[in-house]
Design a protein around this motif. Structure first.
Motif, PDB file in Angstrom:
ATOM      1  N   CYS A   4       0.881  -1.183   0.000  1.00 14.48           N
ATOM      2  CA  CYS A   4       0.000   0.000   0.000  1.00 14.48           C
ATOM      3  C   CYS A   4       0.913   1.226   0.000  1.00 14.48           C
ATOM      4  CB  CYS A   4      -0.892   0.001   1.242  1.00 14.48           C
ATOM      5  SG  CYS A   4      -1.974   1.445   1.347  1.00 14.48           S
ATOM      6  N   ARG A  19      -6.252  -0.179   7.152  1.00 18.56           N
ATOM      7  CA  ARG A  19      -6.450  -1.433   6.420  1.00 18.56           C
ATOM      8  C   ARG A  19      -7.720  -2.110   6.924  1.00 18.56           C
ATOM      9  NH1 ARG A  19      -3.521  -3.925   2.068  1.00 18.56           N
ATOM     10  NH2 ARG A  19      -1.409  -3.093   2.086  1.00 18.56           N
ATOM     11  N   ASN A  51       2.750  -1.301   4.190  1.00 18.75           N
ATOM     12  CA  ASN A  51       2.580  -2.663   3.686  1.00 18.75           C
ATOM     13  C   ASN A  51       2.076  -3.591   4.801  1.00 18.75           C
ATOM     14  OD1 ASN A  51       3.650  -1.973   1.105  1.00 18.75           O
ATOM     15  ND2 ASN A  51       5.703  -2.070   1.992  1.00 18.75           N
ATOM     16  N   THR A  66      -8.462  -4.008   1.545  1.00 18.63           N
ATOM     17  CA  THR A  66      -8.384  -2.643   1.015  1.00 18.63           C
ATOM     18  C   THR A  66      -7.508  -1.785   1.925  1.00 18.63           C
ATOM     19  OG1 THR A  66     -10.406  -2.016   2.206  1.00 18.63           O
ATOM     20  CG2 THR A  66     -10.649  -2.726  -0.087  1.00 18.63           C
ATOM     21  N   CYS A  67      -6.848  -0.843   1.305  1.00 19.95           N
ATOM     22  CA  CYS A  67      -6.037   0.135   2.032  1.00 19.95           C
ATOM     23  C   CYS A  67      -6.571   1.519   1.656  1.00 19.95           C
ATOM     24  CB  CYS A  67      -4.572  -0.015   1.639  1.00 19.95           C
ATOM     25  SG  CYS A  67      -3.450   1.106   2.504  1.00 19.95           S
ATOM     26  N   SER A  76      -5.354   0.808  -2.354  1.00 27.12           N
ATOM     27  CA  SER A  76      -5.173  -0.528  -2.944  1.00 27.12           C
ATOM     28  C   SER A  76      -6.363  -1.408  -2.608  1.00 27.12           C
ATOM     29  CB  SER A  76      -3.877  -1.185  -2.457  1.00 27.12           C
ATOM     30  OG  SER A  76      -3.986  -1.536  -1.101  1.00 27.12           O
TER      31      SER A  76
END
Length: 290
Positions: A4, A19, A51, A66-67, A76
């Motif tokens: 991400c 997240r 990440n 999802t981010c 993302s």
């Protein structure tokens, strides 16, 4: 590791990144882990990255991740598939032994879990010969006794494969056939009687001599043999052999081969006739079962 990264238009010093997954909702906020704290970390290789590092992954982590930044800005969106080998799904399979009456219909079923979803293929016999049938069901109609065998369903995906084997037994009434219905032999000589007994189940098969005694190898005048006759059908060759010099005038007559099944008995007889040096008595021969 699920990446991400902030776009260049967002300031990593002021933005908040979260997240979430389709299974667990919010997982992290910034570098703080909210769930699965022993298996999840937020790794910042660069200042603008958040990440998600998942350790000791199990299939429970399969989800959509999802981010997002502030104001629901999507950074993302990743679907995580956890690959795992096929496993037998015992709620959707036939029992290890299936029994069907000859002429009936049988449906063998199997089921596997796995990711990717396993492909199902059917094999027959100990050597696992391909049947050409795929899918969760193997259906046989008007089943013959020769279908008795082991059937293996194999679940296979890109990770590995797993087998599930079913022993199919086709039931049918016992049957008896003899090699020769009449034989001629001289007094003092010897003879051999052979029959084949088939049946499922086949509990016993034996000879009864002219004196109505069940023949056993322990008897002084006979040798008795019983051996399997087929790979896929319950069948036995049953042989009675008289010993040299034991045949007397009292041993000529009717010998019976008898087989016992489930509630049924089958019989076939052989007439042993004394052969005399007379043109009236001509030996009868046969090259196979009558």
């Amino acid at each position: 590791m699920l990446s991400c990264r902030l776009s260049s238009s967002l300031d990593p010093n002021t933005v908040s990144v979260r997240r979430e997954s389709s299974k667990d909702s919010f997982l992290t906020s910034g570098t703080r882990v909210l769930k699965h704290v022993n298996q999840i970390e937020v790794v910042k290789t660069y200042k603008s990255e958040w990440n998600l590092f998942i350790k000791s992954v199990t299939d429970s982590f399969a989800a959509n991740y999802t981010c997002k930044a502030d104001h629901q800005v999507l950074l993302s969106d990743v679907q995580l598939l956890i690959l795992f080998a096929p496993k037998i799904d015992y709620s959707g399979i036939s029992s290890p032994e299936e029994i069907v009456d000859e002429g009936g219909t049988v449906e063998l079923t199997c089921a596997f879990t796995g990711e990717p979803l396993p492909k199902l293929t059917w094999f027959r016999g100990d050597v696992k010969q391909l049947t050409g049938i795929t899918g969760s069901k193997l259906v046989m109609r008007d089943v013959k006794r020769y279908a008795t065998d082991f059937y293996t369903c194999r679940g296979e995906n890109s990770v590995s494969f797993e087998d599930y084997t079913i022993n199919l037994i086709v039931k049918f009434h016992v049957e008896i056939d003899v090699m020769e219905k009449t034989i001629y032999v001289k007094r003092g000589g010897m003879f051999t009687l052979s029959c084949i007994a088939q049946g499922a189940p086949l509990y016993d098969a034996y000879w009864i001599d002219v004196h109505e005694l069940k023949v056993k190898s322990s008897m002084w005048k006979y040798d008795f043999y019983s051996e399997p006759a087929g790979a896929h059908v319950p069948a036995k060759f049953v042989t009675l052999v008289t010993r040299t010099g034991t045949l007397t005038v009292f041993d000529f007559g009717t010998y019976t081969c008898e087989a016992k099944g489930e509630g049924t008995v089958a019989r076939a007889t052989v007439e042993v006739i004394e052969h005399k040096d007379s043109k009236e008595h001509v030996p009868h021969t046969s090259n196979g079962f009558n």
